[in-house]
Design a protein around this motif. Structure first.
Motif, short mmCIF file in Angstrom:
data_model
loop_
_atom_site.label_atom_id
_atom_site.label_comp_id
_atom_site.label_asym_id
_atom_site.label_seq_id
_atom_site.Cartn_x
_atom_site.Cartn_y
_atom_site.Cartn_z
N ARG A 1 47.56 37.14 36.81
CA ARG A 1 46.99 36.02 37.57
C ARG A 1 46.10 35.16 36.69
NH1 ARG A 1 45.53 38.18 43.72
NH2 ARG A 1 47.69 38.63 44.32
N ASP A 2 45.31 35.81 35.84
CA ASP A 2 44.44 35.04 34.93
C ASP A 2 45.28 34.19 33.99
OD1 ASP A 2 42.21 36.15 36.09
OD2 ASP A 2 41.85 37.61 34.49
N GLU B 1 44.95 46.21 37.61
CA GLU B 1 44.51 45.53 36.40
C GLU B 1 45.63 44.65 35.84
OE1 GLU B 1 41.97 44.19 33.55
OE2 GLU B 1 41.51 45.43 35.31
N MET C 1 43.86 45.07 44.01
CA MET C 1 44.62 44.42 42.95
C MET C 1 44.57 45.27 41.69
SD MET C 1 43.93 40.77 41.02
CE MET C 1 43.62 39.93 42.58
N GLN D 1 48.00 43.13 37.57
CA GLN D 1 48.10 41.91 38.37
C GLN D 1 47.00 40.93 38.01
OE1 GLN D 1 48.08 43.97 42.19
NE2 GLN D 1 50.07 43.06 42.67
N LYS D 2 45.80 41.45 37.77
CA LYS D 2 44.68 40.58 37.43
C LYS D 2 44.96 39.84 36.12
CE LYS D 2 39.66 40.46 36.87
NZ LYS D 2 39.72 39.58 35.69
#
Length: 231
Positions: A9-10, A3, A1, A5-6
């Motif tokens: 998502r967060d 950074e 994944m 995308q993270k």
């Protein structure tokens, strides 16, 4: 994944936490594809969500998209709108839940047709900031897959009866039913050409063009764009 995308998502997880909604419920309220959102959140995908999708989710949840988030289309959006306007999205609780939903599915019948119940609301959703003074706009739930990937089943779209319609616009057409006593059928399509005798539209799934006699088309509503909803 990645950074990126993270971070996205967060942000979506924050939206879920603050609204108490499921992914499907959030997607429906935002008018985005629940399949796309669920796949992004639960599977190892190579893409991230677009700024357009995040803008819709932001309006539906009241959670602002952080400044400087490097996403597809972010540079163009920053150029088109000053940063102060980009952040001026009211919190979810500040948006009244009074925008009527008139669309109710009656089966796609291979053409993507459904019925708009103009005589009564089937639901109400949060009113986007761009529609605070617009009392004529309303929403429908997309049924059937004839406009995938532009619109997917379960998405919410908002239309304004007062907006001019031009070729290239996504539209909702109310077409007179050939069966006596039946309500007009509604189609969500892309307008190709509008003439005195015939109206030509197209769909994406499967790709095809459809013609309707102009006299049989009772109403044409333009689907509003994200920028118009955000104001």
């Amino acid at each position: 994944m990645s950074e990126q995308q993270k971070v996205v998502r967060d942000l979506v997880q924050q939206m879920l936490a603050e609204t108490g909604l499921t992914l499907t419920e959030l997607a429906r309220r935002a008018g985005v594809s629940s399949t796309t959102l669920t796949r992004f959140m639960n599977k190892d995908v190579k893409h991230t969500l677009s700024m357009s999708t995040l803008g819709k989710l932001s309006v539906a949840s009241g959670v602002s998209v952080p400044m400087g988030m490097a996403l597809p289309g972010a540079a163009a959006a920053a150029t088109a709108r000053p940063p102060a306007e980009t952040l001026a999205i009211p919190k979810r609780g500040e948006m009244p839940q009074d925008l009527p939903v008139y669309g109710t599915a009656q089966g796609a019948n291979g053409e993507g047709a459904f019925v708009i119940n103009m005589g009564g609301q089937v639901d109400r959703i949060r009113r986007p900031p761009g529609l605070m003074a617009n009392r004529d706009a309303f929403a429908i739930y997309v049924e059937g897959d004839s406009m995938e990937p532009r619109f997917e089943p379960g998405e919410t779209v908002v239309v304004d009866p007062n907006r001019p319609v031009r070729p290239g616009d996504d539209v909702v057409l109310l077409v007179e039913s050939p069966e006596p006593g039946q309500p007009p059928k509604a189609y969500i399509k892309r307008l190709v050409r509008r003439g005195a005798e015939r109206i030509l539209v197209k769909q994406y799934n499967p790709p095809r063009e459809m013609e309707f006699p102009t006299a049989a088309v009772k109403k044409i509503f333009r689907v509003m764009r994200v920028g118009e909803l955000l104001g």
